[in-house]
Design a protein around this motif. Structure first.
Motif, PDB file in Angstrom:
ATOM      1  N   TYR A   1      56.509  66.185  73.580  1.00 16.06           N
ATOM      2  CA  TYR A   1      57.889  66.017  73.124  1.00 16.06           C
ATOM      3  C   TYR A   1      58.263  67.085  72.100  1.00 16.06           C
ATOM      4  CZ  TYR A   1      58.496  61.421  75.284  1.00 16.06           C
ATOM      5  OH  TYR A   1      58.633  60.382  76.172  1.00 16.06           O
ATOM      6  N   ALA A   2      57.347  67.345  71.162  1.00 15.54           N
ATOM      7  CA  ALA A   2      57.639  68.336  70.121  1.00 15.54           C
ATOM      8  C   ALA A   2      57.898  69.709  70.719  1.00 15.54           C
ATOM      9  CB  ALA A   2      56.478  68.387  69.120  1.00 15.54           C
TER      10      ALA A   2
ATOM     11  N   PHE B   1      58.891  70.411  73.830  1.00  9.77           N
ATOM     12  CA  PHE B   1      60.103  70.444  74.651  1.00  9.77           C
ATOM     13  C   PHE B   1      61.359  70.539  73.790  1.00  9.77           C
ATOM     14  CE2 PHE B   1      63.465  68.971  77.403  1.00  9.77           C
ATOM     15  CZ  PHE B   1      63.154  69.587  78.609  1.00  9.77           C
ATOM     16  N   TYR B   2      61.425  69.750  72.725  1.00  9.56           N
ATOM     17  CA  TYR B   2      62.651  69.751  71.923  1.00  9.56           C
ATOM     18  C   TYR B   2      62.687  70.869  70.900  1.00  9.56           C
ATOM     19  CZ  TYR B   2      63.862  65.596  74.401  1.00  9.56           C
ATOM     20  OH  TYR B   2      64.177  64.726  75.423  1.00  9.56           O
ATOM     21  N   ALA B   3      61.525  71.441  70.570  1.00 16.97           N
ATOM     22  CA  ALA B   3      61.539  72.667  69.772  1.00 16.97           C
ATOM     23  C   ALA B   3      62.156  73.803  70.575  1.00 16.97           C
ATOM     24  CB  ALA B   3      60.128  73.033  69.333  1.00 16.97           C
ATOM     25  N   VAL B   4      61.805  73.865  71.860  1.00 18.49           N
ATOM     26  CA  VAL B   4      62.322  74.927  72.729  1.00 18.49           C
ATOM     27  C   VAL B   4      63.775  74.681  73.113  1.00 18.49           C
ATOM     28  CG1 VAL B   4      62.110  75.967  75.031  1.00 18.49           C
ATOM     29  CG2 VAL B   4      60.069  75.599  73.628  1.00 18.49           C
ATOM     30  N   THR B   5      64.087  73.471  73.557  1.00 20.09           N
ATOM     31  CA  THR B   5      65.395  73.232  74.169  1.00 20.09           C
ATOM     32  C   THR B   5      66.499  72.872  73.190  1.00 20.09           C
ATOM     33  OG1 THR B   5      64.893  70.889  74.556  1.00 20.09           O
ATOM     34  CG2 THR B   5      64.291  72.433  76.298  1.00 20.09           C
ATOM     35  N   THR B   6      66.147  72.391  72.004  1.00 24.61           N
ATOM     36  CA  THR B   6      67.175  71.950  71.051  1.00 24.61           C
ATOM     37  C   THR B   6      67.145  72.766  69.763  1.00 24.61           C
ATOM     38  OG1 THR B   6      67.073  69.713  71.964  1.00 24.61           O
ATOM     39  CG2 THR B   6      68.094  69.954  69.808  1.00 24.61           C
TER      40      THR B   6
ATOM     41  N   LEU C   1      57.115  55.793  72.232  1.00 21.28           N
ATOM     42  CA  LEU C   1      56.695  55.994  70.847  1.00 21.28           C
ATOM     43  C   LEU C   1      56.281  57.447  70.616  1.00 21.28           C
ATOM     44  CD1 LEU C   1      54.605  52.837  69.855  1.00 21.28           C
ATOM     45  CD2 LEU C   1      56.779  53.607  68.875  1.00 21.28           C
ATOM     46  N   GLY C   2      55.688  58.053  71.628  1.00 25.97           N
ATOM     47  CA  GLY C   2      55.382  59.479  71.536  1.00 25.97           C
ATOM     48  C   GLY C   2      56.640  60.303  71.337  1.00 25.97           C
ATOM     49  N   GLY C   3      57.745  59.848  71.946  1.00 21.41           N
ATOM     50  CA  GLY C   3      59.021  60.529  71.762  1.00 21.41           C
ATOM     51  C   GLY C   3      59.531  60.447  70.343  1.00 21.41           C
TER      52      GLY C   3
ATOM     53  N   ILE D   1      50.730  69.076  65.114  1.00 19.65           N
ATOM     54  CA  ILE D   1      50.967  67.995  66.085  1.00 19.65           C
ATOM     55  C   ILE D   1      50.066  68.182  67.307  1.00 19.65           C
ATOM     56  CG2 ILE D   1      52.672  66.897  67.580  1.00 19.65           C
ATOM     57  CD1 ILE D   1      54.814  67.658  65.622  1.00 19.65           C
ATOM     58  N   ALA D   2      49.882  69.433  67.742  1.00 20.34           N
ATOM     59  CA  ALA D   2      49.024  69.699  68.901  1.00 20.34           C
ATOM     60  C   ALA D   2      47.590  69.254  68.644  1.00 20.34           C
ATOM     61  CB  ALA D   2      49.062  71.184  69.246  1.00 20.34           C
ATOM     62  N   LEU D   3      47.090  69.500  67.445  1.00 28.51           N
ATOM     63  CA  LEU D   3      45.722  69.094  67.111  1.00 28.51           C
ATOM     64  C   LEU D   3      45.599  67.577  67.034  1.00 28.51           C
ATOM     65  CD1 LEU D   3      44.874  71.811  64.432  1.00 28.51           C
ATOM     66  CD2 LEU D   3      44.086  71.695  66.811  1.00 28.51           C
TER      67      LEU D   3
END
Length: 426
Positions: free
Chosen positions: A239-240, A242-247, A362-364, A396-398
């Protein structure tokens, strides 16, 4: 299966179109229209705040619609969630701006965004489970990936409409009424989706149940709470990203770097197009090599790519920005292509709709709701290259990598006994 998968794909595309068109509008126009008394930065943060409310509502939607799905069937969830999300999206396009009705405007926006999130929280569980529970075990990853292509199509449709309007209207026309058109179009798409879903058959796993959970959420919280938390933490980086890129990057590129709205949308859409096209291919790898290895690989790739992503974005050069977005989307889809098969396989049928959907949504909240807000604030504190954003995303990735490492593998493996069939989902 092809007809069922196509209907699930179309439905998720429509619902995610509704959800994504708000994110694009929040990045481009909602700040000055609904928060005009704020500074440009504060207005963008406030618009992203209403954007984040949709993610907070999604777990609540997964509880509400998960209860329906586990008690009354997966099929009713698809119809009710589509009606709720589509109706709320059309209503957003009708809300007067702050200049017309004052503070009531952002409040209405907040309520409608909440309803959008509530509907979408139920959509994913219903669509994915109906496909996964019909699919043959050896190709469950492939067939379940079709609903996962829906978000990419929804995003491309939402941003494609915005791109055409941005290119053909003046700034004044776009700010006055042009941004509303994609929201109004959601009504037509919702009707088309209802027509597609009206004749779908109920899930065989649900029909085979003799003992339904009385209160599915109670059973999930009592017996599967660790599983829910681990899946939510694992999905957070997807989620992080996708929304870092798209928003966030859309707002950052247009406001801080001075890149045109059209160029930014084109770069992002090209990366999402590649991501959507590769989803079934990666899902086939999940059927062959397992769900967990791909999730671990995607998290590791994300941890390595987040600093290059922000460095490439900060150049403001379209080819380099596209390269940054593409690398991020490839890491994202390595995880999310198999999630539609992985999550349902982790839960028993009687609470599967609630458990899988709650963990997913919840991940979202962890990764999607906060990322545009936190990234905007961190970028404001940094210099030309927002290294703080890269550090935040890497962290967040880790976290997600650690969560997936603690989850089991679920890929069905054919029994070696002669003539034995592959195990079913339930």
């Amino acid at each position: 299966m092809l007809r069922l998968a196509a209907a699930s794909l179309a439905g998720t595309a429509i619902e995610f179109y509704d959800f994504f068109v708000y994110g694009t509008a929040a990045a481009l126009v909602l700040g000055p229209l609904f928060f005009p008394t704020f500074s440009p930065l504060a207005g963008t943060l406030a618009a992203f705040g209403t954007f984040g409310v949709g993610f907070v509502a999604r777990p609540l939607g997964s509880v509400l619609f998960g209860h329906i799905g586990d008690r009354h069937g997966r099929r009713p969830v698809l119809v009710l969630s589509l009606l709720l999300t589509g109706g709320a999206t059309v209503a957003v396009g009708c809300v007067p701006t702050y200049g017309s009705i004052g503070v009531a405007a952002p409040l209405l926006l907040l309520v409608l965004r909440f309803l959008q999130g509530l509907g979408l929280g139920g959509e994913w569980g219903g669509a994915v489970l109906l496909t996964a529970e019909h699919a043959p075990a050896g190709r469950r990853g492939l067939w379940s990936s079709f609903p996962q292509v829906g978000p990419a199509l929804g995003f491309l449709l939402a941003n494609g409409v915005m791109l055409v309007l941005s290119a053909t209207l003046t700034e004044a026309q776009f700010a006055s009424w042009g941004w509303r058109v994609p929201f109004w179009a959601a009504g037509v798409l919702a009707l088309a989706g209802l027509r597609l879903r009206s004749s779908l058959a109920e899930s065989p796993s649900f029909l085979a149940l003799d003992d339904h959970a009385r209160v599915p959420l109670v059973e999930v919280a009592r017996d599967h709470w660790r599983l829910v938390l681990l899946t939510a933490g694992g999905l957070a980086i997807g989620y992080a990203i996708f929304y870092a890129v798209t928003t966030w990057s859309l707002a950052y590129g247009t406001e801080r770097l001075g890149v045109s709205r059209t160029v930014m949308l084109a770069c992002i859409m090209a990366a999402v197009l590649v991501k959507g096209s590769l989803t079934p291919v990666v899902a086939l790898l999940g059927d062959r090599y397992g769900r967990r290895p791909l999730c671990l690989t995607g998290c590791a790739a994300a941890a390595l790519w987040m600093f290059p992503l922000v460095a490439l974005l900060s150049t403001g050069e379209p080819p380099l920005m596209f390269l940054g977005f593409l690398g991020a989307m490839l890491a994202f889809i390595t995880m999310f292509a198999v999630i539609a098969a992985y999550l349902p396989e982790l839960y028993e049928p009687r609470v599967r709709c609630t458990g899988a959907a709650v963990g997913y949504n919840l991940g979202g909240v962890l990764g999607g709701a906060l990322t545009p807000i936190v990234a905007t604030a961190l970028a404001e504190q940094g210099g030309r290259v927002p290294w703080g954003v890269g550090a935040y995303l890497t962290g967040i990735a880790l976290l997600s990598l650690g969560c997936f490492a603690l989850l089991p593998e679920t890929r069905p493996v054919a029994l070696v006994v002669a003539g034995a069939a592959e195990p079913a989902l339930d």
